[in-house]
Design a protein around this motif. Structure first.
Motif, PDB file in Angstrom:
ATOM      1  N   GLY A 224      36.035  43.837  28.997  1.00 38.46           N
ATOM      2  CA  GLY A 224      36.172  44.010  30.440  1.00 38.46           C
ATOM      3  C   GLY A 224      35.837  42.734  31.189  1.00 38.46           C
ATOM      4  O   GLY A 224      36.490  42.391  32.187  1.00 38.46           O
ATOM      5  N   ALA A 225      34.816  42.006  30.715  1.00 38.19           N
ATOM      6  CA  ALA A 225      34.463  40.718  31.332  1.00 38.19           C
ATOM      7  C   ALA A 225      35.596  39.718  31.160  1.00 38.19           C
ATOM      8  O   ALA A 225      35.905  38.946  32.071  1.00 38.19           O
ATOM      9  CB  ALA A 225      33.174  40.180  30.711  1.00 38.19           C
ATOM     10  N   GLY A 226      36.222  39.719  29.975  1.00 43.92           N
ATOM     11  CA  GLY A 226      37.353  38.824  29.745  1.00 43.92           C
ATOM     12  C   GLY A 226      38.500  39.112  30.692  1.00 43.92           C
ATOM     13  O   GLY A 226      39.148  38.183  31.208  1.00 43.92           O
ATOM     14  N   ARG A 227      38.757  40.373  30.940  1.00 49.46           N
ATOM     15  CA  ARG A 227      39.833  40.736  31.881  1.00 49.46           C
ATOM     16  C   ARG A 227      39.494  40.271  33.294  1.00 49.46           C
ATOM     17  O   ARG A 227      40.369  39.814  34.037  1.00 49.46           O
ATOM     18  CB  ARG A 227      40.057  42.247  31.850  1.00 49.46           C
ATOM     19  CG  ARG A 227      40.672  42.758  30.544  1.00 49.46           C
ATOM     20  CD  ARG A 227      40.975  44.249  30.598  1.00 49.46           C
ATOM     21  NE  ARG A 227      41.615  44.679  29.362  1.00 49.46           N
ATOM     22  CZ  ARG A 227      40.961  45.162  28.306  1.00 49.46           C
ATOM     23  NH1 ARG A 227      39.635  45.268  28.349  1.00 49.46           N
ATOM     24  NH2 ARG A 227      41.616  45.529  27.228  1.00 49.46           N
ATOM     25  N   ARG A 228      38.223  40.403  33.675  1.00 45.40           N
ATOM     26  CA  ARG A 228      37.808  39.926  35.001  1.00 45.40           C
ATOM     27  C   ARG A 228      38.047  38.427  35.133  1.00 45.40           C
ATOM     28  O   ARG A 228      38.535  37.944  36.168  1.00 45.40           O
ATOM     29  CB  ARG A 228      36.314  40.210  35.221  1.00 45.40           C
ATOM     30  CG  ARG A 228      35.955  41.633  35.566  1.00 45.40           C
ATOM     31  CD  ARG A 228      34.448  41.777  35.715  1.00 45.40           C
ATOM     32  NE  ARG A 228      34.047  43.128  36.030  1.00 45.40           N
ATOM     33  CZ  ARG A 228      33.795  43.597  37.243  1.00 45.40           C
ATOM     34  NH1 ARG A 228      33.909  42.777  38.283  1.00 45.40           N
ATOM     35  NH2 ARG A 228      33.422  44.837  37.440  1.00 45.40           N
ATOM     36  N   LEU A 229      37.683  37.682  34.098  1.00 46.46           N
ATOM     37  CA  LEU A 229      37.831  36.238  34.138  1.00 46.46           C
ATOM     38  C   LEU A 229      39.302  35.844  34.184  1.00 46.46           C
ATOM     39  O   LEU A 229      39.689  34.927  34.916  1.00 46.46           O
ATOM     40  CB  LEU A 229      37.145  35.612  32.923  1.00 46.46           C
ATOM     41  CG  LEU A 229      37.059  34.087  32.893  1.00 46.46           C
ATOM     42  CD1 LEU A 229      36.262  33.568  34.086  1.00 46.46           C
ATOM     43  CD2 LEU A 229      36.418  33.618  31.593  1.00 46.46           C
ATOM     44  N   MET A 230      40.140  36.513  33.419  1.00 48.94           N
ATOM     45  CA  MET A 230      41.576  36.216  33.415  1.00 48.94           C
ATOM     46  C   MET A 230      42.209  36.522  34.765  1.00 48.94           C
ATOM     47  O   MET A 230      43.101  35.808  35.229  1.00 48.94           O
ATOM     48  CB  MET A 230      42.273  37.004  32.313  1.00 48.94           C
ATOM     49  CG  MET A 230      41.858  36.619  30.904  1.00 48.94           C
ATOM     50  SD  MET A 230      42.423  34.989  30.405  1.00 48.94           S
ATOM     51  CE  MET A 230      44.083  35.344  29.866  1.00 48.94           C
ATOM     52  N   LEU A 231      41.743  37.588  35.413  1.00 51.59           N
ATOM     53  CA  LEU A 231      42.266  37.920  36.733  1.00 51.59           C
ATOM     54  C   LEU A 231      41.902  36.846  37.744  1.00 51.59           C
ATOM     55  O   LEU A 231      42.687  36.535  38.646  1.00 51.59           O
ATOM     56  CB  LEU A 231      41.726  39.284  37.173  1.00 51.59           C
ATOM     57  CG  LEU A 231      42.246  39.829  38.502  1.00 51.59           C
ATOM     58  CD1 LEU A 231      43.763  39.985  38.469  1.00 51.59           C
ATOM     59  CD2 LEU A 231      41.585  41.160  38.834  1.00 51.59           C
ATOM     60  N   ARG A 232      40.710  36.253  37.586  1.00 55.12           N
ATOM     61  CA  ARG A 232      40.292  35.192  38.498  1.00 55.12           C
ATOM     62  C   ARG A 232      41.202  33.969  38.405  1.00 55.12           C
ATOM     63  O   ARG A 232      41.525  33.342  39.417  1.00 55.12           O
ATOM     64  CB  ARG A 232      38.835  34.804  38.171  1.00 55.12           C
ATOM     65  CG  ARG A 232      38.396  33.420  38.675  1.00 55.12           C
ATOM     66  CD  ARG A 232      38.137  33.399  40.163  1.00 55.12           C
ATOM     67  NE  ARG A 232      37.972  32.060  40.675  1.00 55.12           N
ATOM     68  CZ  ARG A 232      36.827  31.371  40.701  1.00 55.12           C
ATOM     69  NH1 ARG A 232      35.723  31.909  40.204  1.00 55.12           N
ATOM     70  NH2 ARG A 232      36.781  30.167  41.219  1.00 55.12           N
ATOM     71  N   ILE A 233      41.631  33.611  37.204  1.00 53.06           N
ATOM     72  CA  ILE A 233      42.412  32.380  37.042  1.00 53.06           C
ATOM     73  C   ILE A 233      43.918  32.631  37.105  1.00 53.06           C
ATOM     74  O   ILE A 233      44.698  31.679  37.043  1.00 53.06           O
ATOM     75  CB  ILE A 233      42.050  31.663  35.727  1.00 53.06           C
ATOM     76  CG1 ILE A 233      42.210  32.576  34.506  1.00 53.06           C
ATOM     77  CG2 ILE A 233      40.613  31.170  35.772  1.00 53.06           C
ATOM     78  CD1 ILE A 233      43.540  32.577  33.886  1.00 53.06           C
ATOM     79  N   SER A 234      44.341  33.895  37.249  1.00 56.66           N
ATOM     80  CA  SER A 234      45.767  34.181  37.315  1.00 56.66           C
ATOM     81  C   SER A 234      46.369  33.603  38.595  1.00 56.66           C
ATOM     82  O   SER A 234      45.807  33.787  39.679  1.00 56.66           O
ATOM     83  CB  SER A 234      46.022  35.695  37.274  1.00 56.66           C
ATOM     84  OG  SER A 234      45.599  36.242  36.042  1.00 56.66           O
ATOM     85  N   PRO A 235      47.504  32.903  38.505  1.00 57.39           N
ATOM     86  CA  PRO A 235      48.138  32.363  39.712  1.00 57.39           C
ATOM     87  C   PRO A 235      48.570  33.454  40.678  1.00 57.39           C
ATOM     88  O   PRO A 235      48.575  33.259  41.887  1.00 57.39           O
ATOM     89  CB  PRO A 235      49.359  31.611  39.165  1.00 57.39           C
ATOM     90  CG  PRO A 235      49.035  31.344  37.732  1.00 57.39           C
ATOM     91  CD  PRO A 235      48.212  32.501  37.284  1.00 57.39           C
TER      92      PRO A 235
END
Length: 507
Positions: A224-235
């Motif tokens: 879940g933390a990984g998904r949060r981080l990926m959402l932050r860097i998504s263009p």
């Protein structure tokens, strides 16, 4: 002056008795502490999480001695340290000036929004208060707070503190970090942990005499933390980037492992030089097509994606170019393995669907600290010699293990049926390079004398194991946890992970 870590709870003075906020608050705090240790120990054991609860009585004045409740009551902080939180929150509200009027169709919606705004101010005031306390006491801790939850007449705030040094050692994304914009994987893990604890409290409050349950798998929290981080860097606003990368990494193309680079940027980004543009962009959910296109990537040239579609091939301009901007990239490294990078720094490594922090080569100072902790009688020269051997072990690309034990000789005899015993000799780096080329551990004494190679370690099952890691790591955990001798295992996994595992009494 170097600040000392916080004293254990048992060593702290007992505060005056205050009535509990609710019946199971002590049990929940202990559960949350164990939950935090399970999560953050998977990332970095040096983070040393500490969890406590803070309750602000809704109907009491700040000078009332019962206006603040702390769990555990033996915490190094006192209720008086947090007596001014609501006043500070009101100051934040006044300093912000008038807000835009927002009209809601239902009065309850308006009340809910106003409460949420006040809770956010209380959270901000709590974080500010903790920051000042930590700085004034030189505690070297980073504090994070949950949004308050109204429970039995209290605003309950859950606080988790991490060791500042290890936390700050990891690369963080530029820009302001918020509760929806994690700065790093540890920060994203904090947000996921606080969310899970708040959820458990809220669900327990809506049931009859139910205790809060924190039973989510630790690795699932990290996912879940990984998904949060990926959402932050998504263009864009795509939510499926993390799972798309998992699906792509799981596929093979003509029997080969998936390797290649994907650049994350909005379409026609100025910092991307196009090489080949697809007439019809390929959706990122089409894992097989993306996996096939990865074969086209090489060197600096990668697939260009906005986290929703792949538009073609391109590469980033050089850093000295005026159009340069650090962009996030996904580097597919092997089957089921990929890394999230930004500006040349690795934010997260994902191995078999499990996010982890980037692991670098064993650091000399860290090795010396752990080795001296396990073997206090070793001289600086002896530790330096062991460091050279550990460094050589860390260079093995296929993975290996170096086990340093004061009981190397009797252990080689005990494990004689599951190892190759050798005539005792002082290990050297060239010999270690050859001896570690087969499966099993190289067993040496702290003075460097080798007694066995290819050792299959045994040991009792332990809760410290990690099902997402390989057999080499878990066998080392079992062995060091149950060894009667002081020992230190240097574990090098095939996927590049490097761990220092001291014996249980020295962990």
């Amino acid at each position: 002056m170097t600040a000392s870590p916080p004293a254990p709870l048992s060593a702290r003075p007992t505060a005056s008795f205050l009535p509990p906020m609710w019946e199971h608050q002590s049990l929940f705090r202990v559960s949350a502490q164990l939950f935090a240790e399970g999560i953050f120990n998977l990332l970095d054991r040096n983070l040393r999480p500490e969890v406590f609860l803070l309750g602000l009585a809704s109907g009491r004045e700040e000078n009332d001695p019962h206006s603040v409740v702390i769990e555990p009551p033996t915490l190094r902080y006192s209720p008086a340290d947090f007596a001014g939180i609501k006043t500070l929150a009101a100051t934040f509200e006044a300093d912000a000036g008038p807000r835009d009027n927002v009209y809601h169709l239902h009065p309850q919606d308006h009340d809910r929004m106003e409460k949420q705004h006040w809770y956010e101010l209380v959270c901000r005031a709590t974080e500010q208060t903790l920051l000042e306390l930590v700085e004034s006491r030189q505690e070297a801790r980073r504090s994070f707070c949950s949004t308050p939850l109204s429970l039995n007449g209290y605003l309950v705030v859950l606080v988790v503190q991490l060791a500042a040094g290890p936390y700050n050692a990891y690369y963080t994304l530029p820009g302001k970090a918020t509760s929806t914009r994690p700065a790093s994987l540890p920060h994203a893990a904090v947000l996921e942990f606080l969310h899970e604890c708040t959820r458990a409290l809220r669900e327990a409050d809506t049931a009859d005499n139910e205790q809060p349950v924190l039973d989510r798998d630790y690795n699932e929290v990290l996912r879940g933390a990984g998904r949060r981080l990926m959402l932050r860097i998504s263009p864009g606003s795509a939510h499926g980037l993390y799972d798309a990368c998992l699906g792509i990494a799981a596929l093979r193309h003509e029997g080969g492992e998936g390797q290649g680079t994907m650049l994350l940027a909005r379409r026609q980004h100025a910092a991307i030089v196009p090489v080949l543009t697809l007439e019809a962009p390929v959706p990122l959910r089409d894992h097989r097509s993306i996996r096939k296109l990865l074969e086209l990537t090489e060197g600096r040239t990668g697939l260009v994606s906005d986290a929703s579609h792949v538009f073609g091939l391109g590469y980033m301009v050089e850093e000295d170019d005026e159009k340069y901007e650090p962009l996030a990239t996904v580097q597919f490294t092997n089957h089921y393995g990929w890394e999230l990078r930004h500006g040349g720094h690795t934010l997260m490594r994902v191995v078999s669907n499990t996010p982890r922090l980037p692991q670098s080569k064993v650091q000399a100072d860290n090795f010396a600290r752990v080795a001296h902790q396990v073997f206090p009688d070793l001289t600086t020269e002896e530790i330096s010699f062991l460091w050279e051997l550990a460094l050589e072990a860390s260079n093995q690309s296929h993975g290996t293990m170096l086990c340093i034990s004061t009981g190397a000789k009797p252990e080689a005899e005990r494990l004689r049926r599951q190892c190759f015993r050798v005539v005792p000799r002082v290990m050297t780096t060239p010999v270690l390079r050859q001896a570690s080329s087969i499966d099993g551990a190289v067993l040496i004494e702290p003075n460097g004398t080798c007694y066995a190679i290819g050792v299959i370690l045994d040991g009792q099952a332990t809760e410290k194991g990690d099902s997402s890691r390989g057999a080499r790591y878990n066998s080392a955990v079992r062995y060091t946890s149950s060894s009667p001798y002081p020992c230190l295992a240097v574990v090098v996994s095939e996927d590049g992970w490097i761990d220092l595992l001291p014996s249980a009494l020295h962990a």
